[in-house]
Structure formats: C-alpha cells, structure tokens
Design an enzyme around this catalytic site. Structure first.
Site, PDB file in Angstrom:
ATOM      1  N   HIS A 135       0.788  -1.240   0.000  1.00 26.10           N
ATOM      2  CA  HIS A 135       0.000   0.000   0.000  1.00 26.10           C
ATOM      3  C   HIS A 135       0.816   1.285   0.000  1.00 26.10           C
ATOM      4  O   HIS A 135       0.352   2.302  -0.507  1.00 26.10           O
ATOM      5  CB  HIS A 135      -0.906   0.048   1.236  1.00 26.10           C
ATOM      6  CG  HIS A 135      -2.105  -0.849   1.151  1.00 26.10           C
ATOM      7  ND1 HIS A 135      -3.240  -0.503   0.453  1.00 26.10           N
ATOM      8  CD2 HIS A 135      -2.350  -2.077   1.664  1.00 26.10           C
ATOM      9  CE1 HIS A 135      -4.142  -1.472   0.548  1.00 26.10           C
ATOM     10  NE2 HIS A 135      -3.631  -2.456   1.283  1.00 26.10           N
ATOM     11  N   GLU A 176      -7.164  -2.273  -3.605  1.00 29.85           N
ATOM     12  CA  GLU A 176      -6.630  -3.626  -3.401  1.00 29.85           C
ATOM     13  C   GLU A 176      -6.348  -4.373  -4.702  1.00 29.85           C
ATOM     14  O   GLU A 176      -5.337  -5.057  -4.813  1.00 29.85           O
ATOM     15  CB  GLU A 176      -7.577  -4.460  -2.525  1.00 29.85           C
ATOM     16  CG  GLU A 176      -7.709  -3.983  -1.082  1.00 29.85           C
ATOM     17  CD  GLU A 176      -6.440  -4.170  -0.231  1.00 29.85           C
ATOM     18  OE1 GLU A 176      -5.435  -4.718  -0.710  1.00 29.85           O
ATOM     19  OE2 GLU A 176      -6.469  -3.717   0.935  1.00 29.85           O
ATOM     20  N   SER A 195       1.419  -7.279  -3.843  1.00 28.74           N
ATOM     21  CA  SER A 195       2.088  -8.009  -2.762  1.00 28.74           C
ATOM     22  C   SER A 195       1.947  -9.522  -2.916  1.00 28.74           C
ATOM     23  O   SER A 195       2.383 -10.268  -2.056  1.00 28.74           O
ATOM     24  CB  SER A 195       1.555  -7.555  -1.395  1.00 28.74           C
ATOM     25  OG  SER A 195       0.176  -7.850  -1.266  1.00 28.74           O
TER      26      SER A 195
END
Ligand code: PHE
Ligand code: FE
Length: 282
Positions: A135, A176, A195
């Site tokens: 993030h 996201e 990620s």
C-alpha cells in the site's frame, strides 16, 4: 488486505484510543527481517514489467528495499515530506470508523506482525509486508495520496448512510485489486495484487478474468472474493481520472439508487462494460 472489520469495539489492551500501537521495531527478530527481504526481492524481480511505474518510484523514494522490515518512524518521515502521509501500527483489523478516521487524516494503518517463512505465498490476515510493501509506495504519489484521503472522508460520511458495504467495493476494486492502463497494455497497482507472488502475473496475463473499464456505479454494484485470485479486475485510466470520478460525485444519491439495483456477481459481463484484452506475456 485492510478491509476494515465492522465492529465498534473498544481498542484491545495496550492500544491507544485510536487503536494504534507502538511498532516496537527493535523487537523484530533476524528471521522476521529475513522474511521481509525474501518477499521484497521476490516481488521486485517480477514487478518492473508489471506494476505502475509510480509504484516503483515510490518504493525507491521511501527506501523500502531495506534491508529488513521498515521502521515506521523513518518511513513516515520520508512519506510526510513527500505527501504529508504517515504510517501507524495497529494490532489487526480495526473498526470502520477508526480506519476511515486515520485515512481522512493521512495516516495509513499497518499491521506490525510479519508472516512466518511457511506462509510466504498465502496468509489470511494482512501483515506488514502486504500493508507496507503493497500500500505505501503509491502514497508517495500526490494524486493517489489525495484519493486515499478522500476515500477516508467518504467513509466517515458513508457511515451516516449505512452504505459502507458499497463503498468497500470501491476500495476492493481499486486500492486492493485495481489495474491501470499503460498505452494499449495494462499494469497492476492494487496492493493485494502487487504483494502477491502468484496474482501479480495472473492479473495481467491469464485469459480468464474479464478486465472491465472502471465505472463508479458498476464497481459499487459488483461483488468480490476474498479467498482466491480475483474473478475479474477493474481498469482505471489514471490516478487523476480515478480521483476526479470519485471526488466530484456526491455518493449520497448514488447509495440510494444502488439500493434499488441488484448486485452484480463476480466475473459477470454486463451490456455497458468496456473490456480490455489481457497482456501478452513478455
Ligand atoms: N465523493 C464521495 C462522497 O460523496 C467521497 C469519496 C471520494 C469516496 C473519493 C471515495 C473516493 O461521499
Ligand atoms: Fe490491503
């Protein structure tokens, strides 16, 4: 993936009224730092061809390459100078209002714990690698930074309309799991993808998931999955465009209108959708 929990509980013992805890950076073990380093180098070997260039420049400007888990104090010093954001540690998922309040004040809440070496590929709860590596780099980008703050303010407002569920979908499908256009091709920017070792390539190259042009109404009507690679992705034109299309719209009438419309299942294609082809490999 830092989708907030719905409870309005008191903070756990040891946490402040705003649910923050000290990161206690000195308490991480050499093994903890080694997990960060492995995850970092594994992702960074993949991402240059896949991710929005602003993510890479953000990670560089913030010194996320380590070695080791970033110290939130030093990280926040750098981030504050760039966009006025900081990173604070929390014990886990926090109530909606707490989450929104932090974002509205340019504080990003991050878990302090890191996954074990046995969980490199998958874990249920967001850890410091997802939260910080996923993030924080884009929070160094001024427009993205404004979007996240606007989202927090919008969340505080949405609490009054009991519309968190619709607003959470906007977060899920952009922050996201969002994709962004790069000429005729696509790149990833959502933290859940960047990620993830497996999903970062899948999101761009796999022929199965439809890649649908961002449309605010469409996004807020669309369901999502939290337990598998996404069955579809939404594609923004640019961070400027995303900010403009969300900031300038009053969501109050939209929330009311959406209550009268059925939800759209994951991966369904609807008549108004503009679709993008997946990237060729290489
Ligand atoms: N425009 C939204 C509202 O009226 C706020 C918002 C901005 C939400 C940007 C998300 C992202 O509530
Ligand atoms: Fe997240």
């Amino acid at each position: 993936m830092t989708i907030p929990a719905a409870s309005a509980d008191a903070p756990p013992v040891g946490a402040a009224a705003d649910w923050t805890i000290p990161q206690r950076w000195g308490d991480y073990t050499p093994e903890d730092h080694a997990v960060w380093d492995r995850l970092y180098s594994r992702q960074m070997a993949l991402l240059p061809d896949l991710v929005a260039p602003d993510f890479l420049s953000g990670a560089k400007a913030l010194g996320l390459e380590g070695p080791g888990i970033p110290d939130f104090k030093r990280l926040s010093d750098r981030l504050r100078r760039l966009t006025g954001w900081s990173v604070v540690a929390v014990p886990g998922l926090v109530p909606d209002e707490v989450f929104f309040e932090h974002l509205a004040n340019r504080r990003f809440v991050a878990g302090r714990f890191i996954r074990s070496p046995a969980q490199l590929d998958y874990l249920q709860e967001p850890d410091v690698f997802h939260d910080v590596f996923g993030h924080v780099p884009l929070l160094a980008h001024p427009v993205y930074a404004d979007y996240m703050q606007a989202y927090g303010r919008g969340g505080l407002r949405a609490m009054g309309f009991a519309a968190i569920h619709k607003l959470s979908r906007l977060y899920w499908h952009t922050v996201e799991f969002g994709l962004i256009r790069d000429g005729g091709r696509l790149r990833i920017f959502g933290a859940g993808i960047v990620s993830s070792y497996g999903e970062s390539g899948y999101a761009l190259h796999d022929p199965a998931p439809p890649r649908i042009a961002f449309d605010l109404r469409r996004v807020m009507r669309t369901e999502y999955r939290i337990d598998a690679y996404q069955p579809h992705y939404f594609v923004i034109d640019s961070f400027e465009d995303l900010l403009a299309k969300t900031l300038e719209v009053d969501f109050a009438p939209l929330y009311r209108e959406l209550e009268t419309l059925p939800d759209l299942p994951t991966s369904a294609i609807t008549p108004g959708d503009r679709l993008f082809p997946h990237n060729d490999r290489g």
